[in-house]
Design an enzyme around this catalytic site. Structure first.
Site, PDB file in Angstrom:
ATOM      1  N   THR A 206       0.863  -1.190   0.000  1.00 23.23           N
ATOM      2  CA  THR A 206       0.000   0.000   0.000  1.00 23.23           C
ATOM      3  C   THR A 206       0.894   1.233   0.000  1.00 23.23           C
ATOM      4  O   THR A 206       2.092   1.130  -0.272  1.00 23.23           O
ATOM      5  CB  THR A 206      -0.987  -0.045   1.192  1.00 23.23           C
ATOM      6  OG1 THR A 206      -1.888   1.055   1.097  1.00 23.23           O
ATOM      7  CG2 THR A 206      -0.296  -0.003   2.538  1.00 23.23           C
ATOM      8  N   ASN A 207       0.347   2.420   0.266  1.00 20.26           N
ATOM      9  CA  ASN A 207       1.181   3.629   0.324  1.00 20.26           C
ATOM     10  C   ASN A 207       0.689   4.547   1.434  1.00 20.26           C
ATOM     11  O   ASN A 207      -0.280   4.231   2.120  1.00 20.26           O
ATOM     12  CB  ASN A 207       1.205   4.320  -1.038  1.00 20.26           C
ATOM     13  CG  ASN A 207      -0.188   4.713  -1.480  1.00 20.26           C
ATOM     14  OD1 ASN A 207      -0.860   5.488  -0.834  1.00 20.26           O
ATOM     15  ND2 ASN A 207      -0.637   4.138  -2.604  1.00 20.26           N
ATOM     16  N   LYS A 208       1.364   5.682   1.586  1.00 19.72           N
ATOM     17  CA  LYS A 208       1.115   6.537   2.751  1.00 19.72           C
ATOM     18  C   LYS A 208      -0.068   7.494   2.602  1.00 19.72           C
ATOM     19  O   LYS A 208      -0.318   8.298   3.485  1.00 19.72           O
ATOM     20  CB  LYS A 208       2.384   7.357   3.050  1.00 19.72           C
ATOM     21  CG  LYS A 208       3.452   6.529   3.744  1.00 19.72           C
ATOM     22  CD  LYS A 208       4.817   7.148   3.648  1.00 19.72           C
ATOM     23  CE  LYS A 208       5.090   8.235   4.607  1.00 19.72           C
ATOM     24  NZ  LYS A 208       6.480   8.701   4.565  1.00 19.72           N
ATOM     25  N   SER A 209      -0.779   7.415   1.498  1.00 15.90           N
ATOM     26  CA  SER A 209      -1.893   8.354   1.298  1.00 15.90           C
ATOM     27  C   SER A 209      -2.885   8.281   2.471  1.00 15.90           C
ATOM     28  O   SER A 209      -3.302   7.198   2.880  1.00 15.90           O
ATOM     29  CB  SER A 209      -2.622   8.012  -0.003  1.00 15.90           C
ATOM     30  OG  SER A 209      -3.845   8.701  -0.046  1.00 15.90           O
ATOM     31  N   ALA A 274      -4.325   7.702  -4.515  1.00 12.87           N
ATOM     32  CA  ALA A 274      -2.955   7.270  -4.810  1.00 12.87           C
ATOM     33  C   ALA A 274      -3.040   5.775  -5.091  1.00 12.87           C
ATOM     34  O   ALA A 274      -2.894   4.939  -4.193  1.00 12.87           O
ATOM     35  CB  ALA A 274      -2.066   7.555  -3.613  1.00 12.87           C
TER      36      ALA A 274
END
Ligand code: CTP
Length: 397
Positions: A206-209, A274
């Site tokens: 996943t990502n930090k969004s 994102a």
């Protein structure tokens, strides 16, 4: 013609000393051509008389639910805006808890018009955590608050809680009425948050969004009077804004399906999510055991590029806005995305800049347009950035 001309405004006057100042506001609104209906609570009548407001608004003032039993329904449906001034500790507590025991609270319960709440009270009441919690709840539900000023209070003490100046109140009223018209007749689709690409039942990429930018856009699109707002969101900690159709998804694939299913019904599409660009090629049905190998190689495959797909399918009357989160060559990369994905606008931000990026409350964005023009906005809280983006996008519609 003034923004106020012909607008139906319901002024709810509560029992605080600033009720006498509210009379001036009602007078100014009526002078500007607004059709003002005033409701006084029983406590307000202790401070001011219905006759004062009747003379200033040139309309019958209402004080009692039983005087005209259907008045609350009529006012609730016909209003363009409700203004609660001064909004007391009591009315905010009642609103936050769904209590409708007099004409004003019953009318408020029945309206879908925007409500501007202007609290004024002693600072220890204003800063009371119960009040703050109620105000926070109402803000989340879409009520608009105009913060009180600090200074001399009715008790003779100094502190926060003063009724704001006439100019500030009139500006807040005009701003809401102007904003309400900006996206009227339009339907807005927003994507937000990260996506989650599973490797096994426990692990994912996943990502930090945080989703804050997309959620703020959806919320402001409601405030700007959009006929419908749909928010398609990956996993976030945020509460969906009030009045918005909310679709929760996990992966890029799910987001793609949700977006494509709805895309044709919307004329403004803001792709703030994102989306993960890569996902594990093989998804393991059972949790991977660390004892099974000394090394683990995960092969990734590309996820569908949703925005590119929309760029290909988009009709002439649809506006497509993409977001570009970059760490270098901001404008160059953003312009490539604008062109390659066939977008109308790209909102670019350098996620490494102080005051921008997923983990802070503010953002610094540059808008790039098809005609080669661009515009950088100052560092602003994300909901302000959302407003500024929508104000500009509305001009394209
Ligand atoms: N986007 C999308 N689907 C993807 C990847 C991105 O719809 N699989 C959208 C995002 O919602 C955003 C825009 O494309 O509006 C740009 O996303 P970004 O991650 O900045 O760029 P990418 O196109 O993924 O390119 P790169 O990662 O190489 O910068």
């Amino acid at each position: 013609m003034s923004t106020l001309s012909g607008k139906k405004i319901v002024a709810g006057i509560c029992g605080g000393i600033a009720a006498y100042k509210a009379a001036n506001i009602v007078s100014k609104l009526a002078q500007a051509g607004a059709y003002v209906r005033v409701i006084l609570t029983r406590a307000a009548c202790e401070f001011v008389t219905p006759l004062t407001f009747e003379s200033l608004s040139h309309n019958k003032v209402l004080t009692d639910l039983w005087e005209e039993p259907l008045a609350h329904v009529e006012l609730a449906y016909s209003a363009d805006l409700f203004v609660l001034m001064p909004a007391t500790y009591n009315i905010i507590g009642k609103l936050a808890h769904g209590i409708a025991d007099d004409l004003l609270t019953t009318t408020l319960a029945a309206t879908r018009a925007p409500v501007l709440v202007i609290p004024a009270m002693e600072s220890q009441m204003y800063t009371n955590p119960i009040f703050q919690e109620n105000a926070r709840k109402l803000t989340e539900l879409g009520y608009r608050f105009l913060e009180p000023e600090a200074g001399h209070l009715a008790s003779g003490r100094e502190g926060i809680g003063r009724f704001p100046s006439e100019e500030k109140i009139l500006k807040a009223i005009e701003d809401i009425l102007t904003e309400r018209a900006l996206l009227q007749g339009h339907r807005v689709l927003v994507t937000a948050g990260p996506t989650r690409e599973m490797l096994d039942p426990m692990r994912c990429i996943t990502n930090k969004s945080s989703g804050k930018m997309g959620y703020a856009l959806a919320e402001q699109a409601r405030h700007f009077g959009a006929d419908a707002v749909c928010l398609i969101s990956g996993p976030t900690q945020l509460k969906p804004p009030a009045g918005v159709e909310y679709v929760r998804v996990e992966s890029a694939e799910e987001m793609r399906d949700a977006v494509l299913e709805r895309f044709v019904q919307y004329d403004l599409i803001l792709m703030a999510a994102a989306v993960a660009d890569w996902r594990p090629k093989k998804v393991f049905a059972q949790k991977l055991k660390k004892s099974s190998a000394r090394e683990l190689t995960i092969v990734l495959e590309k996820t569908p590029d949703i925005l590119s797909e929309l760029g290909k399918r988009k009709k002439k009357d649809q506006i497509l806005v993409g977001f570009a989160a970059e760490t270098e060559k901001l404008l160059e990369h953003a312009r490539e995305k604008l062109k390659e994905k066939n977008l109308d606008i790209v909102v670019a931000n350098d996620i490494t800049a102080p005051g921008a990026g997923p983990e802070v409350e503010t953002n610094i964005v540059t808008l790039l347009y098809r005609d080669g023009k661009s515009e950088t906005l100052p560092c602003l809280p994300k909901h302000e950035v959302a407003k500024e983006i929508l104000r500009r996008v509305a001009q394209f519609l």
